[in-house]
Design a protein around this motif. Structure first.
Motif, mmCIF file in Angstrom:
data_model
loop_
_atom_site.group_PDB
_atom_site.id
_atom_site.type_symbol
_atom_site.label_atom_id
_atom_site.label_comp_id
_atom_site.label_asym_id
_atom_site.label_seq_id
_atom_site.Cartn_x
_atom_site.Cartn_y
_atom_site.Cartn_z
ATOM 1 N N SER A 89 66.096 45.767 -46.634
ATOM 2 C CA SER A 89 66.554 44.597 -47.384
ATOM 3 C C SER A 89 65.451 43.546 -47.490
ATOM 4 N N ARG A 90 64.722 43.326 -46.411
ATOM 5 C CA ARG A 90 63.625 42.361 -46.457
ATOM 6 C C ARG A 90 62.533 42.838 -47.403
ATOM 7 N N ALA A 91 62.246 44.130 -47.396
ATOM 8 C CA ALA A 91 61.213 44.662 -48.281
ATOM 9 C C ALA A 91 61.574 44.462 -49.745
ATOM 10 N N HIS A 92 62.838 44.684 -50.108
ATOM 11 C CA HIS A 92 63.260 44.469 -51.499
ATOM 12 C C HIS A 92 63.177 42.987 -51.859
ATOM 13 N N ARG A 93 63.511 42.116 -50.920
ATOM 14 C CA ARG A 93 63.427 40.679 -51.191
ATOM 15 C C ARG A 93 61.989 40.240 -51.418
ATOM 16 N N MET A 94 61.045 40.920 -50.785
ATOM 17 C CA MET A 94 59.635 40.582 -50.918
ATOM 18 C C MET A 94 58.956 41.350 -52.050
ATOM 19 N N GLY A 95 59.713 42.183 -52.777
ATOM 20 C CA GLY A 95 59.131 42.949 -53.862
ATOM 21 C C GLY A 95 58.330 44.143 -53.403
ATOM 22 N N LEU A 96 58.645 44.679 -52.225
ATOM 23 C CA LEU A 96 57.912 45.816 -51.670
ATOM 24 C C LEU A 96 58.781 47.058 -51.566
ATOM 25 N N GLY A 97 59.904 47.077 -52.268
ATOM 26 C CA GLY A 97 60.846 48.176 -52.133
ATOM 27 C C GLY A 97 60.318 49.518 -52.619
ATOM 28 N N ASP A 98 59.287 49.507 -53.464
ATOM 29 C CA ASP A 98 58.772 50.775 -53.986
ATOM 30 C C ASP A 98 57.630 51.338 -53.155
ATOM 31 N N ALA A 99 57.258 50.682 -52.059
ATOM 32 C CA ALA A 99 56.147 51.167 -51.240
ATOM 33 C C ALA A 99 56.585 52.392 -50.432
ATOM 34 N N PRO A 100 55.783 53.466 -50.389
ATOM 35 C CA PRO A 100 56.168 54.697 -49.664
ATOM 36 C C PRO A 100 55.943 54.577 -48.164
ATOM 37 N N VAL A 101 56.721 53.729 -47.505
ATOM 38 C CA VAL A 101 56.609 53.514 -46.061
ATOM 39 C C VAL A 101 57.764 54.220 -45.365
ATOM 40 N N LYS A 102 57.468 54.946 -44.283
ATOM 41 C CA LYS A 102 58.502 55.599 -43.494
ATOM 42 C C LYS A 102 59.052 54.599 -42.472
ATOM 43 N N LEU A 103 60.387 54.432 -42.444
ATOM 44 C CA LEU A 103 61.041 53.497 -41.535
ATOM 45 C C LEU A 103 61.769 54.242 -40.427
ATOM 46 N N ALA A 104 61.868 53.610 -39.263
ATOM 47 C CA ALA A 104 62.624 54.161 -38.142
ATOM 48 C C ALA A 104 63.025 53.012 -37.228
ATOM 49 N N ALA A 105 64.183 53.150 -36.592
ATOM 50 C CA ALA A 105 64.669 52.191 -35.608
ATOM 51 C C ALA A 105 64.882 52.939 -34.300
ATOM 52 N N GLU A 106 64.022 52.693 -33.318
ATOM 53 C CA GLU A 106 64.068 53.448 -32.064
ATOM 54 C C GLU A 106 63.416 52.637 -30.955
ATOM 55 N N THR A 107 63.932 52.790 -29.727
ATOM 56 C CA THR A 107 63.352 52.106 -28.571
ATOM 57 C C THR A 107 62.869 53.072 -27.495
ATOM 58 N N SER A 108 63.228 54.340 -27.591
ATOM 59 C CA SER A 108 62.795 55.317 -26.600
ATOM 60 C C SER A 108 61.351 55.713 -26.850
ATOM 61 N N LEU A 109 60.495 55.516 -25.865
ATOM 62 C CA LEU A 109 59.077 55.832 -26.017
ATOM 63 C C LEU A 109 58.870 57.319 -26.255
ATOM 64 N N ARG A 110 59.608 58.160 -25.550
ATOM 65 C CA ARG A 110 59.446 59.601 -25.706
ATOM 66 C C ARG A 110 59.821 60.053 -27.111
ATOM 67 N N ASP A 111 60.934 59.509 -27.658
ATOM 68 C CA ASP A 111 61.346 59.886 -29.013
ATOM 69 C C ASP A 111 60.344 59.400 -30.053
ATOM 70 N N ILE A 112 59.762 58.217 -29.825
ATOM 71 C CA ILE A 112 58.783 57.687 -30.782
ATOM 72 C C ILE A 112 57.530 58.556 -30.798
ATOM 73 N N VAL A 113 57.020 58.893 -29.619
ATOM 74 C CA VAL A 113 55.812 59.709 -29.553
ATOM 75 C C VAL A 113 56.061 61.100 -30.147
ATOM 76 N N ASP A 114 57.218 61.697 -29.846
ATOM 77 C CA ASP A 114 57.534 63.011 -30.406
ATOM 78 C C ASP A 114 57.651 62.953 -31.925
ATOM 79 N N GLY A 115 58.256 61.871 -32.448
ATOM 80 C CA GLY A 115 58.365 61.728 -33.891
ATOM 81 C C GLY A 115 57.022 61.546 -34.569
ATOM 82 N N LEU A 116 56.115 60.808 -33.930
ATOM 83 C CA LEU A 116 54.786 60.604 -34.507
ATOM 84 C C LEU A 116 53.959 61.883 -34.458
#
Length: 456
Positions: free
Chosen positions: A134-161
């Protein structure tokens, strides 16, 4: 008694003690030592047999190393502070007060970098993906090809990366992450150290540039500063005064570029806008200059910046005169006031003194001494400085005006903005474009301000 394998870590400075105490011996903070289990060095994974068997290879100083490649994010002010772009495999720590715009800045950086072809990811531990989108669309950045994720587990973040290849990754924020290898809660020194250490190692091994967003303490420093700052390659501080739209991105540490570099932004409805000419932004060019105002030609990193010092010397209504300063060091203000009284004959001991740096910018270089003294003398004598005059120079305790670095750059920036006079040290040379009013003593500068003798 502490349990086996337990230590007491200070939640303020990160110091580790073997026994509990009411006051941390390292930083002096009270009631900050918390018991934490430590089965192995904080933030380190168990070494493998291959790593233990590997030998150490030495190289000589004469070996030539090509300069590291850079990722151009498209946000020029951010690239300037980073040293010309983000280096792949580097770890950057960004800190700032709550609400100053750290998340907004990082979202703009990854969006613009993704539009330029970089593979970018934004991982948030504080907001849901819908909020970021929502913030990205408000700033006019909604078309940028950025991958989003919401996570706090360090192990899950490292495995995903590890599953996807990225060039630039933003972690917002490091204090929300937790590692299942430690029993401490998220935000503690142990967890912050473990998360930062693992992410820094991942960045070096995979060649991914990682930006860690960090919270700040009530003193304005990054939480656990001694823990994180030594691990990363660059430390950036995002600053901004309440009530001002201007934001300053300041580099405090950079292994791939110059330190003390700044980037200037202006907060608006559509996010942060880059300010290409900060001097024009911080100056008030309308009307005549009032008494008590002096324009200082300073240097911030590699760029000259002109900013206005404003002073007010008023009769004290109480028994003890007040000394208030915003944007400058209060200790240097006290020194300048003492020199003005002892060397220049200005009686300021029984008067209130207020000093302000306009625009919310904070000045730390000693070259601002003469500008502050000129503003104070102008207010005390009720004599305005010329509209086209800039001031800079360091003041010694003997009342001498000393030379400062990069005087030519300061004068060129002032001439570009229409200034034609410069008040500074005696060896000041302005060439044909500037009328130089140099003086070896502060008393001479105060006499010129009082008499209005600017053409002598």
């Amino acid at each position: 008694m502490a349990r086996d394998g337990a230590v007491y870590a200070c939640q303020s400075c990160g110091g580790v003690q073997t026994k509990w105490a009411g006051q941390c011996p390292a930083c002096g903070a009270w009631n900050t030592l918390v018991e934490e289990l430590q089965s192995r060095p904080p933030g380190a994974l168990a070494p493998s047999k291959a790593s233990r068997a590997r030998g150490l290879a030495f190289e000589g100083l004469e070996d030539l190393t090509p300069p590291p490649p850079r990722i151009s994010t498209g946000v020029d002010e951010f690239d300037r502070v980073c040293g010309g772009g983000v280096v792949p495999g580097s770890a950057i720590l960004l800190g700032g007060d709550p609400g100053v715009g750290k998340s907004t800045l990082m979202l703009q950086v990854v969006a613009e970098a993704a539009r330029r072809g970089a593979r970018c990811a934004y991982i948030s531990g504080e907001e849901a993906s819908e909020q970021i989108r929502s913030r990205a669309h408000r700033m006019g950045l909604g078309d940028a090809p950025v991958k989003l994720a919401a996570e706090t587990s360090l192990r899950d973040i490292v495995d995903g990366l590890k599953r996807e290849a990225f060039d630039l990754v933003v972690i917002d924020s490091i204090q929300t992450l937790w590692s299942d290898a430690h029993e401490a809660g998220p935000g503690s020194v142990t967890q912050v150290r473990a998360a930062a250490g693992e992410l820094v190692r991942f960045a070096k091994k995979r060649g991914v540039a990682i930006v860690l967003v960090g919270h700040v303490t009530k003193e304005g420093t990054i939480a656990g500063p001694r823990v994180i700052e030594h691990m990363v390659d660059a430390v950036l501080a995002f600053e901004g005064e309440r009530g001002y739209p201007f934001r300053i991105l300041r580099g405090a540490k950079n292994r791939f570029g110059a330190t003390d570099e700044i980037g200037v932004f202006e907060m608006g409805d559509a996010g942060l806008a880059e300010v290409k000419n900060p001097s024009a932004l911080f100056l008030n060019t309308s009307g005549e200059r009032a008494a008590g105002a002096a324009v200082f030609a300073g240097i911030e990193g590699s760029r000259p910046v002109l900013v206005e010092f404003q002073a007010l010397v008023a009769p004290s209504a109480y028994g003890t005169p007040r000394r208030a300063v915003v944007g400058w060091d209060s200790g240097r203000l006290a020194m300048v006031l003492a020199v003005l009284e002892a060397r220049c004959g200005l009686s300021l001991g029984d008067r209130d003194v207020y000093l302000n740096v306009a625009g919310g910018l904070r000045i730390s270089e000693p070259a601002a001494d003469l500008a502050a003294a000129a503003a104070l003398a102008s207010s005390a004598l009720d004599q305005a400085l010329p509209q086209d005059c800039v001031v800079f120079g360091e003041i010694s305790l003997s009342g001498e005006v000393r030379s400062v670095s990069r005087m030519d750059s300061r004068l060129k920036e002032a001439a570009k903005l229409g200034f034609r006079r410069a008040l500074g040290p005696s060896d000041l040379d302005g060439g044909s474009a500037m009328q130089v009013i140099g003086g070896a003593r502060l008393a001479e500068a105060v006499r010129r301000i009082g008499d209005g003798a600017w053409d002598q």
